[in-house]
Structure formats: structure tokens, C-alpha cells
Scaffold this active site. Structure first.
Site, PDB file in Angstrom:
ATOM      1  N   ARG A 158       5.990   7.958  -6.448  1.00  0.00           N
ATOM      2  CA  ARG A 158       7.359   7.662  -5.782  1.00  0.00           C
ATOM      3  C   ARG A 158       8.359   8.704  -6.339  1.00  0.00           C
ATOM      4  NH1 ARG A 158       9.652   7.530 -10.119  1.00  0.00           N
ATOM      5  NH2 ARG A 158      11.608   6.736  -9.082  1.00  0.00           N
ATOM      6  N   GLY A 159       9.491   8.250  -5.858  1.00  0.00           N
ATOM      7  CA  GLY A 159      10.637   9.250  -5.885  1.00  0.00           C
ATOM      8  C   GLY A 159      10.712  10.246  -4.742  1.00  0.00           C
ATOM      9  N   ALA A 160      11.814  10.140  -4.119  1.00  0.00           N
ATOM     10  CA  ALA A 160      11.867  11.172  -2.977  1.00  0.00           C
ATOM     11  C   ALA A 160      11.363  12.358  -3.005  1.00  0.00           C
ATOM     12  CB  ALA A 160      13.290  10.929  -2.386  1.00  0.00           C
TER      13      ALA A 160
ATOM     14  N   ARG B  17       6.782   6.070   3.581  1.00  0.00           N
ATOM     15  CA  ARG B  17       8.077   5.051   3.063  1.00  0.00           C
ATOM     16  C   ARG B  17       9.149   5.888   3.988  1.00  0.00           C
ATOM     17  NH1 ARG B  17       9.166   4.789  -2.864  1.00  0.00           N
ATOM     18  NH2 ARG B  17      10.260   2.782  -2.228  1.00  0.00           N
TER      19      ARG B  17
ATOM     20  N   GLN C 214      11.422   0.381 -12.453  1.00  0.00           N
ATOM     21  CA  GLN C 214      11.480   1.770 -12.713  1.00  0.00           C
ATOM     22  C   GLN C 214      11.971   2.328 -13.809  1.00  0.00           C
ATOM     23  OE1 GLN C 214      11.697   0.544  -9.639  1.00  0.00           O
ATOM     24  NE2 GLN C 214      11.059   1.700  -7.890  1.00  0.00           N
TER      25      GLN C 214
ATOM     26  N   ASP D 158      17.916   9.275  -2.053  1.00  0.00           N
ATOM     27  CA  ASP D 158      16.750   9.256  -1.366  1.00  0.00           C
ATOM     28  C   ASP D 158      17.181   9.845   0.306  1.00  0.00           C
ATOM     29  OD1 ASP D 158      16.116   6.971  -3.268  1.00  0.00           O
ATOM     30  OD2 ASP D 158      14.161   7.457  -2.438  1.00  0.00           O
TER      31      ASP D 158
ATOM     32  N   ASN E  20      20.027   5.126  -1.632  1.00  0.00           N
ATOM     33  CA  ASN E  20      19.104   5.198  -3.244  1.00  0.00           C
ATOM     34  C   ASN E  20      18.766   3.925  -3.383  1.00  0.00           C
ATOM     35  OD1 ASN E  20      18.433   6.738  -5.247  1.00  0.00           O
ATOM     36  ND2 ASN E  20      19.724   5.879  -6.607  1.00  0.00           N
TER      37      ASN E  20
HETATM   38  O1  MRU Z   1      11.536   3.560  -4.862  1.00  0.00           O
HETATM   39  P1  MRU Z   1      11.264   4.496  -5.422  1.00  0.00           P
HETATM   40  O2  MRU Z   1      11.123   4.435  -6.969  1.00  0.00           O
HETATM   41  O3  MRU Z   1      10.669   5.617  -4.898  1.00  0.00           O
HETATM   42  O4  MRU Z   1      13.166   4.965  -5.531  1.00  0.00           O
HETATM   43  C1  MRU Z   1      13.534   6.217  -6.121  1.00  0.00           C
HETATM   44  C2  MRU Z   1      15.025   6.359  -6.203  1.00  0.00           C
HETATM   45  O5  MRU Z   1      15.604   5.842  -5.611  1.00  0.00           O
HETATM   46  C3  MRU Z   1      15.413   7.560  -6.893  1.00  0.00           C
HETATM   47  O6  MRU Z   1      16.578   7.384  -7.174  1.00  0.00           O
HETATM   48  C4  MRU Z   1      15.307   8.719  -5.867  1.00  0.00           C
HETATM   49  O7  MRU Z   1      14.067   8.657  -5.404  1.00  0.00           O
HETATM   50  C5  MRU Z   1      15.307  10.037  -6.557  1.00  0.00           C
HETATM   51  S1  MRU Z   1      13.997  10.349  -7.620  1.00  0.00           S
HETATM   52  C6  MRU Z   1      14.485  11.661  -8.230  1.00  0.00           C
END
Ligand code: MRU
Length: 344
Positions: free
Chosen positions: A44-46, A87, A192, A233, A243
Site C-alpha cells: 500500500r501507499g500510492a 485500487r 496505518q 494519493d 489522501n
Molecule cells: O490506503 P493507503 O494506506 O494506501 O493510503 C496511503 C496514503 O494515503 C498515503 O498518504 C499516500 O499513499 C502516500 S504514501 C507515500
């Protein structure tokens, strides 16, 4: 430590869903497995999702045993469709897939295509690390000695290949000797912040305290926060930032209490064409809200809404840190400028 890498035909990715209890590594050998790991938020994380998708396409090509380049192209294209849907909110996923598909169009042999897709995935991964270091250096100008920084979700090495975006700035500021401290929100429903950001901050030795999401108003009203720093994101040309759910609440509070609110993200998170109302907001399984550690915490059959992201409007954002520097408002003028400037 990189949270994803390729070795001998296998992609290894640190399974975020098991942290902080266990450091276990996923062993991925095809695009379907990668898509599933993204959907389940093991990856996870964009930015990391984008890198994983690129490796997913490379795996698909490497698995192909035939000699027909058209068949291989179709196979990669089909895999890209499944990955793209894994996603929907983060921009980096589509950005990485489009970049790989460009390579698919250009290569004319099976061996060339196989080699090129792996090269492309490795480059996207390497660039992510370099970009994050640039973001961290550019973000330093916003961090003062003694700052108490509130952050949300996880934007560190676990949401990128290495180092991170917003958390990368925090990490570098600490490494450079700025005596900062962090308030990390737990980030319901999937925690998270509590599971991943706390794990990273503890590892780096950055002083931090964990708060429930609902405590943000209290800490800001008591003057306990000097700035908010979050990731993104998807960022639109208008400066709207999608985000993790809860970001909008923090931005509204920050405005009310005069706390600067900064976003950090690479240019691969920007989407210069979509309108705010057209950002696809991922709605996730209600079980994430109704259950905690697999146990029902509400009444049977309750109806739930579970959007994974929200959208913060530009008037609440003090600046956006990128690898090209800190973009200031007005965003509609300054975001396109960041794309046209040569690298710094
Ligand atoms: O649902 P997630 O855990 O993938 O969401 C992550 C976020 O919202 C982060 O802020 C974003 O992806 C940036 S990660 C460097």
C-alpha cells in the site's frame, strides 16, 4: 531497506498487513498475485503501489514461454487491466502502468519486451528512492528546530520503495539534527499510523506520540502542533489533494487553528486532467469498520460507509513539497510550472 525488490524471477515485498507484529515478505510470481496484494493492502501507499504494478507486468512477461510478440502484448495488456482496477484513487498506479505500456508498444521482440519491462520496473523503483530523497531535502526548508509535526497515515519507507515522502522529510530533519517531535494519528480503520508510522519512527529514533484520530482537534486547540505534514494519493492541477480518509478533517482543523498544512508527493502523483468531482474514491469492505482484530465491535448487520480517501481543497493547503521544490499557491498556475521546469 527497500520494501520491494526483484530477484531471480520473483518479486519480494514486505507485507504491510502483518506489521508491526511480523516482518514477513510476500513472494510474488505473477501479476494476479500482485493485484491481489494491492487490493488486500499488503502492498500500500500510492508510490509503492505504482512500483508493484510495474513489477507485476514484468513478471507477466517473464512467465511467457511462447515466441509470439503479439500474444505477449495482449497478455501484458490484460494483466494491466486487472492491476489498474486494484485500487482506483492513487494516481501513481495508472502513471506506472501507462509508462510500462509505452514500452510494450515500442518493443518488437519477445526477448526485447521481457527485458524492457523489467528494466522499466527497476527504473521506476530506483527513481522512487531518488525522488523521495529530493522531496526530503526540499521539505527541510519547512522544518524548524523544535517543531512538533502532526502526520497522518503512513508515508514512509513502507508506502514507497524507500525513505518515504512526508515521513522522509521528518526522517531527514531528524537525521540533520533538528530536534523535532511527531504526533502520529492512528489512522482508522486500518491503523496505518499506529501500526506502520509508529514502527518506522521507533526504528529511526524520532521522538513521537501516538494519538487517536479524534484527538487532532484537542492537540491543535492546545497549541501542541506547529505544522501538519501529510502525503497524497492524487493531486489535481487545481491543488485538490486526495489522501487517506481523515486528511480533510485535519486540514479544516489546521486552518481553524492557524497551523500550516503541507503535503508531500512526487510529480507521479499529480493528475493534470481529472476534475475534483471525478476523482474515483475507493470504497472498501465494511468489515474494516465493523470489526477490530477480527472481532465484531458493533451491532450485527449495521450499515457502514467506508471511503478510503477524502479530498482536501487547495485553500486549506499551505504548500506541496515535490522533487522540484515546494509548490506554493496559486496552484493552478504553479503546478503546471513545476512540470515545465527542468529538474533542480
Ligand atoms: O490506503 P493507503 O494506506 O494506501 O493510503 C496511503 C496514503 O494515503 C498515503 O498518504 C499516500 O499513499 C502516500 S504514501 C507515500
Amino acid at each position: 531497506m527497500r520494501s520491494i525488490f526483484f530477484r531471480n524471477g520473483v518479486v519480494y515485498a514486505l507485507d504491510s498487513s502483518k506489521l508491526p507484529y511480523r516482518e514477513s515478505w510476500l513472494r510474488l510470481t505473477n501479476a494476479r498475485q500482485v493485484a491481489s496484494a494491492i487490493r488486500k493492502m499488503q502492498i500500500r501507499g500510492a508510490p509503492l503501489i505504482g512500483v508493484a504494478a510495474a513489477y507485476g507486468l514484468a513478471l507477466e512477461a517473464l512467465r511467457y514461454r511462447g515466441s509470439d510478440v503479439e500474444k505477449l502484448r495482449n497478455r501484458v495488456l490484460k494483466a494491466s487491466e486487472e492491476l489498474r482496477l486494484a485500487r482506483p484513487t492513487g494516481r501513481n498506479l495508472g502513471w506506472a502502468i501507462d509508462r510500462c505500456l509505452q514500452a510494450v508498444r515500442e518493443e518488437e521482440t519477445v526477448s526485447g519486451l521481457r527485458r524492457r519491462l523489467l528494466e522499466e520496473a527497476n527504473s521506476i523503483a530506483d527513481e522512487d528512492v531518488e525522488t523521495n530523497l529530493k522531496i526530503a531535502r526540499n521539505g527541510l526548508e519547512l522544518v524548524r528546530d523544535g517543531d512538533r509535526i502532526l502526520t497522518h497515515c503512513n508515508t514512509g519507507g513502507l508506502g514507497t520503495v524507500e525513505y518515504g515522502t512526508a515521513l522522509g522529510i521528518i526522517r531527514l530533519a531528524w537525521e540533520k539534527g533538528r530536534r523535532i517531535s511527531v504526533l502520529a494519528t492512528e489512522t482508522r480503520p486500518l491503523l496505518q499510523g499506529a501500526r506502520l508510522t509508529a514502527w518506522e519512527l521507533k526504528k529511526y529514533g524520532v521522538p513521537f506520540k501516538l494519538i487517536c484520530d479524534s484527538m487532532a482537534g484537542y492537540v491543535m486547540s492546545r497549541g501542541m502542533v506547529d505544522k501538519v505534514l501529510v502525503g497524497a494519493d492524487r493531486i489535481l492541477v487545481t491543488g485538490h489533494v486526495a489522501n487517506k480518509i481523515g486528511t480533510l478533517t485535519l486540514a479544516v482543523l489546521a486552518k481553524h487553528y492557524n497551523v500550516p498544512f503541507y503535503v508531500a508527493a512526487p510529480l507521479s502523483t499529480f493528475d493534470l486532467t481529472t476534475k475534483p468531482e471525478d476523482i474515483p474514491i475507493e470504497e472498501r469492505d465494511s468489515v474494516e469498520v465493523t470489526h477490530f482484530l477480527s472481532r465484531l465491535i458493533t451491532v450485527e448487520g449495521v450499515e457502514v460507509i467506508n471511503p478510503a480517501f477524502d479530498i482536501t481543497p487547495p485553500e486549506l493547503i499551505s504548500g506541496i513539497v515535490t522533487e522540484k521544490g515546494v509548490i506554493q499557491p496559486p496552484y493552478e498556475t504553479n503546478i503546471p510550472k513545476a512540470f515545465s521546469e527542468k529538474g533542480r
